[in-house]
Write a protein that holds these residues in place. Structure first.
Motif: not given
Length: 187
Positions: A34-60
């Protein structure tokens, strides 16, 4: 003349070492993806954070078949974001994130996720390079050889670097670390 694969591995290894130095890490320090991602300015997101956007895919991918998805880099123009499966172990998450960051460090161009017939697009050369980068970022060769010289086992090394035993074994095998550890240390 060295083989193309050997040259590429050396280039990727050198880039990983330079990146670790930029982060102020010694060959013996654990890299925080995560520190490397921040250093490279590349956002990183957990799949679980996308449950609201695509609950079926995230659950699967989080519950039913977590092994089917590790991580992906999503592009929007010149920007990229990494989504990783947080249902995996922390060691596997580190590897997944570093693999995706490897694509970024190696300036791999975006490719379609699927082809016209709905099959997954796959560039084995780019995937192999990103995997080599992930290993080199997470487990520095000098640190690995030194740990083996000091009698550390695969589990000790995995705990030190925050990786899986499988990753340590792969790095040992791919770098010839056992053979190198048996050779006298250079002065």
């Amino acid at each position: 003349m060295p083989s193309t694969a050997g040259f590429v591995k050396k280039h990727v290894t050198d880039l990983a070492c330079e990146t670790r130095v930029e982060l102020g890490l010694s060959p013996f320090d654990r890299l925080d993806p995560h520190a490397l991602a921040e250093h490279l300015a590349i956002p990183v997101r957990k799949l679980s954070e996308l449950r609201d956007e695509n609950p079926r895919a995230a659950e699967y991918f989080l519950s039913r078949d977590p092994g089917a998805f590790s991580g992906v880099t999503v592009f929007y123009g010149t920007e990229r974001i990494i989504i990783y499966n947080d249902a995996h172990s922390p060691a596997r998450q580190a590897s997944n994130i570093c693999h995706e960051l490897g694509h970024g460090l190696l300036l791999h161009n975006p490719t379609p996720a699927v082809d016209g017939s709905g099959c997954r697009e796959w560039d084995q050369v780019m995937e192999d390079q990103a995997q080599w980068m992930a290993g080199a970022l997470l487990i520095h060769e000098v640190g690995l050889v030194t740990a083996l010289r000091r009698g550390k086992d695969v589990g000790d090394i995995a705990r030190r670097y925050g990786t899986s035993k499988d990753m340590v074994t792969w790095r040992i095998n791919m770098t010839g670390a056992y053979r190198r550890a048996r050779q006298p240390a250079r002065k």
